[in-house]
Each structure stands twice: as structure tokens, then as C-alpha cells.
Design a protein around this motif. Structure first.
Motif, PDB file in Angstrom:
ATOM      1  N   VAL A  79       6.430 -12.248 -17.725  1.00  0.00           N
ATOM      2  CA  VAL A  79       7.598 -12.881 -18.331  1.00  0.00           C
ATOM      3  C   VAL A  79       8.304 -13.728 -17.280  1.00  0.00           C
ATOM      4  O   VAL A  79       8.717 -14.852 -17.541  1.00  0.00           O
ATOM      5  N   SER A  80       8.436 -13.172 -16.091  1.00  0.00           N
ATOM      6  CA  SER A  80       8.978 -13.914 -14.950  1.00  0.00           C
ATOM      7  C   SER A  80       8.407 -13.286 -13.686  1.00  0.00           C
ATOM      8  O   SER A  80       8.048 -12.122 -13.669  1.00  0.00           O
ATOM      9  N   GLY A  81       8.326 -14.109 -12.660  1.00  0.00           N
ATOM     10  CA  GLY A  81       7.746 -13.579 -11.438  1.00  0.00           C
ATOM     11  C   GLY A  81       7.868 -14.546 -10.290  1.00  0.00           C
ATOM     12  O   GLY A  81       8.551 -15.566 -10.378  1.00  0.00           O
ATOM     13  N   PRO A  82       7.157 -14.244  -9.218  1.00  0.00           N
ATOM     14  CA  PRO A  82       7.209 -15.099  -8.036  1.00  0.00           C
ATOM     15  C   PRO A  82       6.794 -16.527  -8.376  1.00  0.00           C
ATOM     16  O   PRO A  82       5.934 -16.753  -9.238  1.00  0.00           O
ATOM     17  N   TYR A  83       7.377 -17.476  -7.700  1.00  0.00           N
ATOM     18  CA  TYR A  83       7.141 -18.885  -7.987  1.00  0.00           C
ATOM     19  C   TYR A  83       5.660 -19.259  -7.948  1.00  0.00           C
ATOM     20  O   TYR A  83       5.216 -20.094  -8.728  1.00  0.00           O
ATOM     21  N   ILE A  84       4.887 -18.646  -7.102  1.00  0.00           N
ATOM     22  CA  ILE A  84       3.479 -19.023  -6.927  1.00  0.00           C
ATOM     23  C   ILE A  84       2.653 -18.808  -8.197  1.00  0.00           C
ATOM     24  O   ILE A  84       1.639 -19.454  -8.403  1.00  0.00           O
ATOM     25  N   PHE A  85       3.092 -17.908  -9.093  1.00  0.00           N
ATOM     26  CA  PHE A  85       2.360 -17.641 -10.332  1.00  0.00           C
ATOM     27  C   PHE A  85       2.826 -18.567 -11.450  1.00  0.00           C
ATOM     28  O   PHE A  85       3.973 -18.515 -11.867  1.00  0.00           O
ATOM     29  N   ASP A  86       1.916 -19.400 -11.941  1.00  0.00           N
ATOM     30  CA  ASP A  86       2.184 -20.164 -13.156  1.00  0.00           C
ATOM     31  C   ASP A  86       1.916 -19.281 -14.364  1.00  0.00           C
ATOM     32  O   ASP A  86       2.635 -19.306 -15.349  1.00  0.00           O
ATOM     33  N   HIS A  87       0.840 -18.498 -14.264  1.00  0.00           N
ATOM     34  CA  HIS A  87       0.439 -17.594 -15.347  1.00  0.00           C
ATOM     35  C   HIS A  87      -0.167 -16.338 -14.731  1.00  0.00           C
ATOM     36  O   HIS A  87      -0.927 -16.410 -13.771  1.00  0.00           O
ATOM     37  N   PHE A  88       0.196 -15.185 -15.292  1.00  0.00           N
ATOM     38  CA  PHE A  88      -0.409 -13.923 -14.908  1.00  0.00           C
ATOM     39  C   PHE A  88      -0.528 -13.065 -16.150  1.00  0.00           C
ATOM     40  O   PHE A  88       0.444 -12.882 -16.892  1.00  0.00           O
ATOM     41  N   ALA A  89      -1.715 -12.556 -16.403  1.00  0.00           N
ATOM     42  CA  ALA A  89      -1.934 -11.591 -17.482  1.00  0.00           C
ATOM     43  C   ALA A  89      -2.937 -10.575 -16.969  1.00  0.00           C
ATOM     44  O   ALA A  89      -3.813 -10.899 -16.166  1.00  0.00           O
ATOM     45  N   GLY A  90      -2.785  -9.357 -17.423  1.00  0.00           N
ATOM     46  CA  GLY A  90      -3.699  -8.310 -16.980  1.00  0.00           C
ATOM     47  C   GLY A  90      -3.978  -7.328 -18.084  1.00  0.00           C
ATOM     48  O   GLY A  90      -3.145  -7.098 -18.960  1.00  0.00           O
ATOM     49  N   GLY A  91      -5.174  -6.762 -18.043  1.00  0.00           N
ATOM     50  CA  GLY A  91      -5.553  -5.748 -19.010  1.00  0.00           C
ATOM     51  C   GLY A  91      -6.302  -4.631 -18.325  1.00  0.00           C
ATOM     52  O   GLY A  91      -7.101  -4.866 -17.417  1.00  0.00           O
ATOM     53  N   TRP A  92      -6.025  -3.408 -18.731  1.00  0.00           N
ATOM     54  CA  TRP A  92      -6.714  -2.234 -18.225  1.00  0.00           C
ATOM     55  C   TRP A  92      -7.361  -1.543 -19.413  1.00  0.00           C
ATOM     56  O   TRP A  92      -6.684  -1.220 -20.398  1.00  0.00           O
ATOM     57  N   GLN A  93      -8.670  -1.344 -19.331  1.00  0.00           N
ATOM     58  CA  GLN A  93      -9.411  -0.663 -20.396  1.00  0.00           C
ATOM     59  C   GLN A  93      -9.957   0.651 -19.853  1.00  0.00           C
ATOM     60  O   GLN A  93     -10.433   0.712 -18.712  1.00  0.00           O
TER      61      GLN A  93
END
Length: 158
Positions: A79-93
Motif C-alpha cells: 500500500v505504501s513503502g520505501p521510495y525504491i519500490f514502485d510495486h511489491f506483491a508477495g504470496g506464500w503458499q
């Protein structure tokens, strides 16, 4: 850029899912996180719930659960984060191979900012994140395999 890790842990899928989604325990095993907590007075992780994770470098990322199936899948997006990230998504299965063995898959999709430099910054950011995730996997596996027998013994005693 997509990063994937798959590994097995000698613990149940339920235990691993609960452990990885318990923000009161996150800093005990997660090498990427020194502090983690749910936002907006949420009591537990669930679809739509937001959380904040703060790394050892002091950088914070707020995430929101986009998928949440207990004992199987947890997926988040930044939703918000460090400036260096334009996009971050993660999944754990989590896939139970037996009552005491689980295959875990971590998948992350990362894009760096600024966009005009993303072509060079994204591979660098992903390389670093991949190395940190490998440390995280070792720590999670060690913690879970150390704690799971005691948890099982206490449940069997009830």
C-alpha cells in the motif's frame, strides 16, 4: 520481476501458516523484519487487513492482504513503502505433504522506482531481495523445526 523460492519444512501446514501470519511472532524468526504489526485495530490477519513491517534498516512497508486462505495461501500487495519500490506483491503458499512436512513457496513480484531507471534498478533490487529471502527461509525453517515438536506435544497432551 518475479522471484520464487520453494522449500520443505518439517512442520504442519497449519503451524507454518499460523506462524508466518502471526505478527506478534514475526520478529522472532523473520530476518527481514525487526517490527511488524497489524493496522487499523485488526486483531488477526485476514483478507483486506493491512499490516506494517519495519526492517532492520528502519524502512517501513504497509501491505494489504489480497488473498487469505488459512493453511494454504496468504498474498499481499504494498500500500505504501520505501521510495525504491514502485510495486511489491508477495504470496506464500503452503502445501501439506504429510501431517509433519510442508512444501512452502514464496513468490514476490517487485518493480523499482523511478520508472525511467527501473530497467537497471529492478534487477539489482531483486538480487538483494532474493539473497535476503534466502536468509529468511533458513531462519523460518530453523525456528519452525525447533518449535513445532513442542507445539505438537502440548496439543497432544490436551
Amino acid at each position: 520481476m518475479l522471484i520464487k523460492h520453494e522449500f520443505e519444512v518439517r512442520a504442519s501446514a497449519k503451524y507454518l501458516f499460523d506462524l508466518t501470519q502471526d505478527y506478534t511472532l514475526r520478529a522472532e524468526w523473520d530476518t527481514l523484519t525487526t517490527e511488524a504489526y497489524l493496522l487499523n485495530d485488526a486483531k488477526e490477519a485476514a483478507l483486506g487487513v493491512q499490516a506494517r513491517c519495519i526492517g532492520g534498516n528502519g524502512l517501513a512497508m504497509d501491505i494489504e492482504y489480497m488473498s487469505y486462505k488459512p493453511n494454504e495461501v496468504a498474498a499481499v500487495t504494498m500500500v505504501s513503502g520505501p521510495y525504491i519500490f514502485d510495486h511489491f506483491a508477495g504470496g506464500w503458499q503452503f502445501k501439506a505433504l504429510s501431517d509433519e512436512l510442508t512444501r512452502v513457496r514464496f513468490s514476490y513480484n517487485i518493480t523499482a522506482k523511478p520508472r525511467w531507471l527501473s530497467w537497471i534498478l529492478t534487477p539489482i533490487l531483486c538480487f538483494k531481495f532474493k539473497r535476503e529471502t534466502e536468509k529468511r527461509i533458513v531462519a523460518l525453517t530453523a525456528y519452525a523445526e525447533r518449535q513445532f515438536p513442542a507445539v505438537q506435544a502440548s496439543l497432544n497432551a490436551i
